[in-house]
Every structure is written in C-alpha cells, then in structure tokens.
Design an enzyme around this catalytic site. Structure first.
Site, short mmCIF file in Angstrom:
data_model
loop_
_atom_site.label_atom_id
_atom_site.label_comp_id
_atom_site.label_asym_id
_atom_site.label_seq_id
_atom_site.Cartn_x
_atom_site.Cartn_y
_atom_site.Cartn_z
N ASN A 9 -6.38 0.33 -8.60
CA ASN A 9 -7.70 0.77 -8.14
C ASN A 9 -8.78 0.25 -9.10
O ASN A 9 -9.66 0.99 -9.53
CB ASN A 9 -7.76 2.30 -8.02
CG ASN A 9 -8.97 2.77 -7.24
OD1 ASN A 9 -9.58 2.00 -6.52
ND2 ASN A 9 -9.33 4.03 -7.41
N ASP A 148 1.67 -1.36 -2.79
CA ASP A 148 1.03 -0.34 -1.97
C ASP A 148 1.17 -0.79 -0.51
O ASP A 148 0.43 -1.64 -0.05
CB ASP A 148 -0.44 -0.22 -2.38
CG ASP A 148 -1.18 0.82 -1.56
OD1 ASP A 148 -0.57 1.43 -0.66
OD2 ASP A 148 -2.38 1.01 -1.81
N ASN A 150 0.73 1.26 1.97
CA ASN A 150 -0.25 2.04 2.73
C ASN A 150 0.34 2.72 3.97
O ASN A 150 -0.38 2.94 4.95
CB ASN A 150 -1.46 1.17 3.11
CG ASN A 150 -2.64 1.41 2.17
OD1 ASN A 150 -2.97 2.56 1.86
ND2 ASN A 150 -3.25 0.33 1.70
N HIS A 246 -3.42 6.13 -7.82
CA HIS A 246 -1.98 5.93 -7.65
C HIS A 246 -1.28 6.14 -9.00
O HIS A 246 -1.91 6.06 -10.06
CB HIS A 246 -1.67 4.51 -7.18
CG HIS A 246 -2.18 4.18 -5.81
ND1 HIS A 246 -1.35 3.98 -4.73
CD2 HIS A 246 -3.45 4.00 -5.35
CE1 HIS A 246 -2.08 3.69 -3.67
NE2 HIS A 246 -3.35 3.70 -4.02
#
Length: 262
Positions: A9, A148, A150, A246
C-alpha cells in the site's frame, strides 16, 4: 526456501513504518511486493534495495498507481515483466523471476470495489490470467504466484461473509474462478496446506477498528503448482507490526531452486 509476500500500500509508506528493518531479520529467499505506488526514480535511496538481494521493480505507466517488485537472494536467470496482456501489463501487475526449475511471481490483481467499470475490468483480467495459468501448467517447472489476488475464496476467508455476498472480492463469480484455479487447474493454496484455522486474515479495512477486532479478509495468497504444494512446511501471517493495511504472508518450503524441472 522462505518466501514473503506483502501488498505494501505504497512502498515509501511501508518503509516509514519500519518494513525494511523488520525484513532484515526474516531470512527470506524471495520477497514479493505489490502496490508499490512509486516510480523507480522516486525510490533511489539504498533502503529500497536491501543488502543481499537482487531487486527488481516494475512501475505502472500511471504515476502513484499499482506496481510490483521482487527481491531475490539468488540472482534469477531472467526476470519477466508482465504476463502478455495489452490491457493490464501497463498497470504493472505481474513480475516473474525465473530460477532453475522454479519461477516466483508477484501478482497484484485488480480490485473492483470502486465500481462497475473496474469490476468489469477485473473480470477481463480473470479471463486473461486463466489463459496464462493454463500455459503455466504446461511448463516443466514449479511456480509460486504470490500476492494480492483481491478475492476471498471461502466463507472461512472473510469475517463478515454474509454481508459481503454482493461485494467485489467475494462475488459468486470471483469465488467460482478460485474454485476453478484450485479444483480444475490443480493449483494449491499453500497457506491452507498447513493452516486450516478460521480467522486468519491478511487485509483489514481502515474503518471501524477492523484490524483491532480482526474483522478481515484473506485475499493475499501464495498459489503454487502441485509439486510445491507437497513441500509446504510452515506458514504465518505477521501482525506484530503494521506496515500496511495488509499483513506479510510468510511461507516456508522444503525446496531449493534447481532441484526440479528445467
């Protein structure tokens, strides 16, 4: 072989929060990062090239967006940027390090949470990536695709599953795609090989004290070919410090590059 995956991030934000100091003590062989959100010229400081690693960044054409990276103890034979998608490779969502008998990739799958347009893009990504994975299956080497994804696959992978049945990341179509990945294509969710417990999440919303209450989603995976699925030895989700929304996903494998395939 220890592999760590983290959606940072923002790699600069994670650095400010102590990620690199933590990483120095982890003895990882490969580190897979997603959502670096920086152009390489913005991270020229030596901090972003940890000692003992060969470091590879793939930046999105759009500044401050997406981006993936790999840190490798052993120098790869080659590094592959993208998976052959005209639409998604410019978003820097896939980078792969090729070793003898093994490929390790960092993947950042699109999110559809911002609305219908991005959800449709996510479905297009799933179609293209399925074609790519079918090609991967034919190659005489093991694969670890970290990152990730998602998507929370099953009810056990999300705290509030009833309230998210119509939300991106837990849609029936997305979960069916994960079923296909593990059931038909026979890839393996490495974490679940050794940890079948509930309430094991890798992402938490920044709202409502979700992390403190462990109201999370398990959307970060290390997806491996069957030969490596048999070699998973340990798994952990590190929550002792907060580098991102995360948490780092850590997997240990009884495997050395060059021990299988070609």
């Amino acid at each position: 072989m220890r592999i760590i995956s983290l959606n940072a991030n923002g790699i600069r934000s994670a650095a400010r929060k102590g990620f690199f100091e933590w990483l120095a003590g982890q003895q990882a062989d490969v580190v897979c990062l997603q959502e670096t959100r920086a152009q390489e010229h913005q991270i020229s400081d030596g901090l972003f090239r940890p000692a003992g690693y060969h470091c590879y960044y793939l930046d999105a054409e759009r500044k401050g967006y997406s981006g993936v990276a790999l840190y490798c103890r052993q120098e790869p034979i080659r590094v592959i940027a993208g998976f052959g998608s005209a639409e998604f490779d410019p978003e820097a969502r896939y980078i792969e390090a090729v070793f003898p008998g093994l490929s390790v990739a960092s993947l950042y799958m699109p999110s559809g949470s911002s609305g219908e347009v991005r959800q449709e893009a996510k479905f297009r990504f799933l179609d293209e990536f399925e074609d790519f994975l079918r090609r991967v299956k034919r190659r005489p080497r093991e694969y670890v695709i970290c990152g990730d994804w998602n998507i929370a696959h099953k009810q056990i992978d999300i705290k509030n599953w009833r309230g998210n049945l119509k939300n991106s990341g837990f849609l029936p179509e997305e979960r069916a795609w994960m079923d296909m990945l593990f059931d038909r294509l026979k890839f393996v969710d490495a974490f679940r090989v050794v940890d079948p417990r509930p309430d094991r999440y890798t992402w938490w919303s920044n709202r409502g004290r979700a992390r403190e209450k462990n109201v999370g989603w398990r959307i970060d995976y290390q997806v491996v070919t069957p030969g490596l699925g048999e070699r998973v030895r340990a798994a952990d989700i590190y929550t002792g410090e907060r580098f991102s929304d995360h948490a780092p996903l850590i997997l240990d494998y009884d495997f050395e590059p060059g021990s299988a395939g070609g």
